[in-house]
Enzyme design. Structure first.
Site, short mmCIF file in Angstrom:
data_model
loop_
_atom_site.label_atom_id
_atom_site.label_comp_id
_atom_site.label_asym_id
_atom_site.label_seq_id
_atom_site.Cartn_x
_atom_site.Cartn_y
_atom_site.Cartn_z
CB CYS A 196 -0.93 -0.01 1.21
SG CYS A 196 -1.95 -1.49 1.31
CB THR A 198 -0.52 4.48 -5.32
OG1 THR A 198 0.55 3.77 -5.93
CG2 THR A 198 -0.98 5.59 -6.23
N PRO A 200 -4.00 9.42 -3.78
CG PRO A 200 -6.26 9.74 -3.25
CD PRO A 200 -4.97 9.16 -2.71
CB SER A 202 1.77 10.40 -3.56
OG SER A 202 1.03 9.23 -3.37
CB ILE A 231 -4.37 -1.17 -2.69
CG1 ILE A 231 -3.94 0.24 -2.28
CG2 ILE A 231 -3.56 -2.23 -1.95
CD1 ILE A 231 -2.52 0.62 -2.68
CD GLU A 443 7.98 -4.04 -11.14
OE1 GLU A 443 9.15 -4.38 -11.00
OE2 GLU A 443 7.03 -4.84 -11.27
N GLY A 444 6.41 1.44 -12.40
CA GLY A 444 7.13 2.49 -13.12
C GLY A 444 6.73 2.42 -14.57
#
Length: 632
Positions: A196, A198, A200, A202, A231, A443-444
């Protein structure tokens, strides 16, 4: 297995941001292993460090073949025997029990399937055996992940969100008490885990996380408040690795600043709730939901990796799991290619099977090449990790970018070969394509990871260049003469120490040309640093082409290594692998030349400037500017 969604995108972006900040001050050496210490704590005056990473050294225009030749194999005879015992039942389960189409329609994994996965040990493949896990190493894990990727990517994410990121931090950073308490529950699938991060607010900047945990007055708990979005497993996970800001006081200065800390959070602590499942384009049976934390009391014993060390925890989780995506997607490509071949060899048009036509042959050959590169990267990286390497972050990032784009291309071409049949839901390829789309985002994003590769490499090269500048100022004759000798050899056409001598004679030409490409790449990198200095940070048109050239050079070396092993061992597929390696390298060398030329071509530089202006005008206009040709 596979790692889940958007929640990982932050981390790679944050590392890029840190590289940008460091480079904007002065060119700096990249750390030997960025997982050892957060980039924010790197001192700018540190001397360049050595690296065993092939890609890192590529930015110096030199080759370090310790991790690429010979093609690595980390499995012992006993490990191979253990793996074989797991491969057959795993394949049988996904071929006969798991119903990918049903999972997609129902947007969930049936309990019977989940129980079957528990019985396979699929929820704790890399958890140590002393904590009821299977205890596989990275290479064994990659092989099982490949099977899952060939059948159902969405179930793969359900599994991967649980173990590759959900409780991976406990395996890597947990103390003995934490491991004893949590690993047996999650390794057996008794409880599910989630990662957990991410929120809203960031996106690219992990420091903008607003979830916050403060110590209770009695000092026994951290009180957590905040929320997380997108998530995976968020709707039902009982054990969560949660990242939140915590106040940290510097013992020397007494100054207090917020730093990210990782926590082990149980839903049973109270105050943890979840939103409804998100509706998604693909990976539908993988649960994705918002998670809310309202005054959640977390025992101080559940801090993971130390207060203020959350960034390091998260980066280690990423670097220890990213290779699995290439393994999984190589399985996807294998399945898509098989479907295309079955159709091409059965379909007759204009009196001939369509596999006899050049257009179809080219598609199939390119599908084979893309699979070969992806699979070769996956097992090279996993084997190096199993041998103890810590210098693999750039290679892992490249494997993610390459695999996600290659799998999309291969599956799209398979659908094209099947024609109308490929567009129908019956054969399952349209589901695979929907599931695949997320892999270039999470993942980027691939865009962020390209910048990560370019900027990390430039940082490393910048440190080397700065050391040379210091030598010139101080009159360090040894360094100056050594550099002068290398440049003189370049000028008269002699390679420095770049000959890929290990390449099989049948692929010697491709090895020699790739070696020259390494030198040309190093020259280009140095010229960019000299020309732009810290201004290179704003030249993303150039950085993207540097990254693309690096990816192609690494792909060449990987396939040359694997094909060389096949030829040396005279395995049955050796001549086939030789052909794949030759064609791939020949075409990649052309792309490398185009990309390296583009960063200094006046016409290309002019085009980049013009494209930037086109985009700015579009954004100012709020859409396309040109009118319809009819004028109405």
């Amino acid at each position: 297995m596979l790692r889940s969604g958007r929640n990982l995108q932050i981390l790679s972006k944050n590392l890029v941001r840190e590289n940008l900040r460091l480079l904007s001050s002065t060119p700096q050496p990249a750390p030997k292993d960025v997982t050892k210490k957060p980039a924010t704590e790197k001192k700018l005056d540190k001397k360049p460090v050595k690296s065993s990473s092939f890609v890192m050294n590529l930015f110096l225009g030199s080759t370090n073949t310790s991790q690429v030749f010979p093609y690595p194999d980390a499995l012992t005879a006993d490990q191979k025997e253990t793996l074989q015992l797991l491969v057959d039942p795993t394949h049988k389960f996904f071929a006969e029990v798991n119903d990918a189409a049903l999972n997609d329609r129902e947007a969930s994994v049936p309990e019977a399937t989940t129980q079957g996965l528990r019985e396979l040990g699929a929820f704790g493949l890399q958890a140590p055996t002393e904590y009821d896990g299977v205890g596989l190493n990275n290479t064994q894990y990659a092989r099982l992940v490949e099977i899952v990727g060939g059948f159902d990517l969405a179930v793969g994410i359900f599994l991967g969100a649980h173990q590759s990121i959900g409780f991976k931090g406990i395996t890597l950073f947990g103390n003995e008490e934490q491991k004893k308490k949590y690993l047996p529950r999650v390794a057996t699938g008794e409880a599910f885990a989630a990662f957990c991060l991410t929120e809203p607010s960031s996106g690219s900047d992990a420091n903008s996380i607003r979830s916050r945990a403060v110590l209770s007055p009695d000092g026994k708990h951290f009180i957590l408040n905040g929320s997380k979005i997108w998530i995976s497993n968020g709707g039902f996970a009982e054990i969560m690795t949660v990242f939140a800001q915590t106040p940290v006081t510097d013992p020397v200065t007494g100054e207090t600043k917020d730093k990210v800390t990782a926590f082990i959070v149980e839903r049973s602590f109270g105050g943890v709730t979840s939103g409804p499942p998100e509706k998604k384009m693909g990976i539908k049976c993988s649960n994705t939901a918002e998670v809310y934390y309202d005054n959640v009391p977390i025992p101080v014993e559940n801090v993971l990796g130390g207060v203020g060390q959350g960034f390091k925890v998260a980066m280690n989780i990423l670097n220890n799991g990213r290779f699995g995506m290439a393994a999984a997607l190589s399985g996807t490509m294998k399945s898509s290619t098989k479907a295309a071949i079955q159709h091409a060899t059965a379909r007759v048009q204009f009196g001939r099977r369509i596999d006899s036509y050049g257009t179809i042959q080219e598609k199939l050959a390119r599908m084979a090449m893309l699979h070969y590169v992806t699979e070769s990267m996956a097992y090279m990286i996993s084997s190096n990790m199993d041998k103890g390497s810590t210098d693999f972050q750039l290679e892992a990032a490249i494997s993610k970018v390459f695999a996600s784009e290659a799998a999309w291309t291969v599956t799209d071409e398979a659908i094209q070969i099947l024609g109308g049949n490929g567009f129908m839901t019956a054969n399952g390829l349209e589901k695979v394509l929907r599931d695949l789309r997320i892999f270039r985002i999470f993942e980027g994003t691939n865009d962020i990871l390209r910048l990560f590769v370019a900027l990390t490499g430039l940082q490393f090269a910048g440190g080397h260049l700065r050391q040379l500048q210091k030598a010139l100022k101080s009159g360090n004759v040894g360094v100056i003469l050594g550099e002068a000798a290398k440049r003189a050899k370049r000028t008269v056409g002699f390679s420095q120490t770049n000959s890929l001598a290990e390449v099989h004679p049948k692929l010697a030409l491709q090895g020699q040309l790739t070696s020259k490409a390494v030198e040309g790449f190093g020259i280009t990198v140095e010229s960019l640093l000299v020309k732009y200095g810290k201004g290179i940070l704003d030249e993303q048109f150039l950085l993207n082409r540097v990254a693309s050239a690096a990816i192609d050079i690494y792909s060449n070396v990987v396939v040359l290594s694997r094909a060389t092993r096949a030829l040396n061992m005279n395995i049955p597929s050796a001549s086939h692998e030789e052909m794949i390696a030759r064609v791939w390298c020949n075409e990649a060398l052309d792309r490398i030349q185009l990309n390296l030329t583009a960063v200094k071509s006046q016409s290309q530089l002019s085009n980049f400037t013009t494209m930037s202006q086109i985009a700015k005008e579009m954004c100012e206009n709020g859409g396309l500017i040109q009118q319809n040709p009819l004028g109405i």
